[in-house]
Write an enzyme that holds these catalytic residues in place. Structure first.
Site, short mmCIF file in Angstrom:
data_model
loop_
_atom_site.label_atom_id
_atom_site.label_comp_id
_atom_site.label_asym_id
_atom_site.label_seq_id
_atom_site.Cartn_x
_atom_site.Cartn_y
_atom_site.Cartn_z
N GLY A 165 0.82 -1.20 0.00
CA GLY A 165 0.00 0.00 0.00
C GLY A 165 0.86 1.25 0.00
O GLY A 165 1.96 1.29 -0.55
N SER A 166 0.38 2.28 0.65
CA SER A 166 1.00 3.60 0.54
C SER A 166 2.35 3.74 1.24
O SER A 166 3.05 4.73 1.01
CB SER A 166 0.03 4.67 1.06
N VAL A 167 2.75 2.78 2.08
CA VAL A 167 4.10 2.90 2.65
C VAL A 167 5.15 2.77 1.55
O VAL A 167 6.29 3.22 1.70
CB VAL A 167 4.35 1.86 3.77
N PHE A 168 4.76 2.17 0.40
CA PHE A 168 5.69 2.04 -0.72
C PHE A 168 5.95 3.39 -1.39
O PHE A 168 6.90 3.54 -2.15
CB PHE A 168 5.13 1.05 -1.74
N LYS A 169 5.11 4.39 -1.10
CA LYS A 169 5.31 5.72 -1.67
C LYS A 169 6.64 6.33 -1.23
O LYS A 169 7.18 7.21 -1.90
CB LYS A 169 4.15 6.63 -1.29
#
Length: 483
Positions: A217-221
């Site tokens: 999810g968004s932690v990969f941003k």
């Protein structure tokens, strides 16, 4: 000599020759296979009769051998039960299974070549053979905080020392009680093991480093932003599109924002603002612009694709090899086929915290002989330079703002600058999203980096975002270290 006597002598000689050959085969040719047979009771008794070394957290044993009155001489005991179950693994009739019991079995059992001279000394002095002691890097307060934070939820927590790579906590839920598998009643042990292997939640799987990997999810941003900042064309003030939904090329589909509203009143955001509010359209557009190759190369610099040994093997995290534009946009928000372990995301947080340098994670601080001599000790090792110190500082500024005023406010610690990023990862139609949070603190002198994954949003009802579910757990874990 008459014929009957000759025939009898020949028969007796043949029998002696057969006996000699069979003895030779048993003692030298088949010895290894016979010793390895699970039903070889003599081998089992000999193995149990040797005192295995302890596994320590601080100075406290979390696995030890205690004397018994039965024929096995010793029984493995785990004083803290489930708390360290995935760290220790267990030792029983099945041998050494999982955790340090398996990965460090030669040292714990005393059979390692590193203990050769000690074994020779024991042979001449008549001392009882004994395995080496394994001293871990774990911080008991941090481990306890991670355990309590996850509660009854499925998921995992990994905490690292950003400056060394030392594992401060590693918790996977559901856990299990290794004492139930270490008894001397074979029928009971077998039944307990069967029940665990048939559990649908798979308590024997260490979710922190393996199993079925998670979409981040968004932690990969954080990885996407690192790639953009590193190519020299972007800064934290670069303007990106922030509509309610991003039109994707090659398809009629769109990439919506998490709440289906624009990321700002103007429909545009800076890179820093996109991180603070976790703007999906902005990062989808950014990923397509920097390209799949740059994204994969940046992920690899954080350790994606590697299989580190801590000393348990960590399953490699991955970014898909072939991505068209829509798939790249989805991957840039941690969806599509991007898959990670919590250990890998803790390494991402730790790498940024350590001004761009990712250290190799390790769980064993030292190996101590039965005479208290140090056989070996950990030597922190640099794995890679993921980003420059300048880029790491920019990322830290963005992640601090995310906790101060964005989606990660529930990770705030009074008097401490905390850097963090939330994530909400979809993983199937009709299923509640996983809740993620990665963080480190203090932001200006990091002492701990944390990754938290709560499967299906835990037990929080309709609130399944990383900010509402995983961030408070990370806060609790960081506070335990800082105190």
């Amino acid at each position: 000599m008459n014929a009957p006597v000759r025939r009898l002598s020949f028969l007796v000689g043949l029998l002696f020759a057969s006996l000699l050959v069979s003895t030779t085969l048993i003692q030298y040719v088949f010895a290894a296979d016979l010793n390895a047979r699970p039903d070889n009771r003599r081998t089992l008794l000999a193995t149990y009769a040797r005192e295995r070394g302890e596994i320590l957290v601080g100075q406290t044993p979390v696995a030890r051998s205690v004397p018994t009155e039965d024929e096995f001489k010793f029984q493995r005991e785990y004083p803290d039960g489930p708390l360290y179950s995935h760290v220790t693994g267990f030792y029983s009739f099945y041998g050494a299974v999982g955790g340090l019991e398996q990965s460090e079995d030669p040292l714990l059992s005393g059979s390692s070549d590193k203990l050769f001279y000690r074994r020779v000394s024991d042979l001449f002095t008549g001392r009882r053979a004994q395995g080496a002691t394994i001293e871990t890097t774990l911080d008991p307060a941090v481990q306890q905080a991670a355990e309590q934070g996850l509660g009854q939820a499925r998921g995992a927590v990994v905490a690292l020392d950003p400056k060394t790579g030392a594992v401060l906590a590693m918790v996977s839920h559901p856990d299990f009680n290794p004492n139930r598998l270490a008894g001397h009643d074979l029928a009971t042990v077998d039944e307990n093991y069967r029940k665990l292997t048939e559990e649908p939640d798979r308590p024997l799987v260490n979710r922190a480093i393996g199993g079925d990997l998670y979409p981040p999810g968004s932690v990969f941003k954080v990885v996407v932003a690192a790639a953009a900042l590193s190519d020299g064309e972007y800064t934290e003030d670069s303007v990106l599109p922030g509509p309610a939904a991003l039109d994707l090329p090659l398809t009629s589909a769109t990439l919506p924002n998490h709440d289906d509203v624009p990321c700002s009143p103007t429909g545009e955001v800076t890179l820093k603002q996109a991180m603070v509010v976790s703007c999906n359209p902005a990062f989808g557009d950014l990923g397509m612009k920097i390209g799949a190759d740059a994204l994969r190369e940046q992920a690899a610099k954080f350790g994606f694709g590697d299989s580190p040994s801590v000393p348990m093997r960590v399953t490699p995290s991955s970014v898909p090899a072939e991505l068209d534009a829509p798939q790249l946009a989805q991957s840039s928000i941690g969806q599509y086929d991007v898959r990670v372990t919590p250990m890998q995301m803790a390494m991402v947080a730790a790498g940024v915290a350590n001004r761009g340098t990712v250290m190799s994670p390790y769980l064993v601080q030292s190996v101590i002989g039965s005479d208290l001599s140090v056989i070996e000790s950990a030597d922190p090792t640099e794995l890679t330079q993921a980003v420059s110190p300048r880029v790491a500082d920019e990322l830290t500024d963005m992640l601090v703002a995310t906790v101060d005023e964005g989606t990660g406010t529930k990770a705030q610690i009074p008097g401490v600058r905390v850097a963090g990023k939330t994530g909400t990862a979809e993983h199937g139609e009709g299923r509640r999203a996983h809740a993620w949070f990665i963080s480190y603190a203090p932001a200006d002198d990091p002492q701990i980096a944390v990754a938290v994954i709560v499967e299906d949003g835990g037990v929080s009802g309709s609130e399944t975002s990383g900010g509402s579910v995983a961030a408070p757990i990370a806060k609790q874990v960081m506070e335990a270290r800082l105190k």
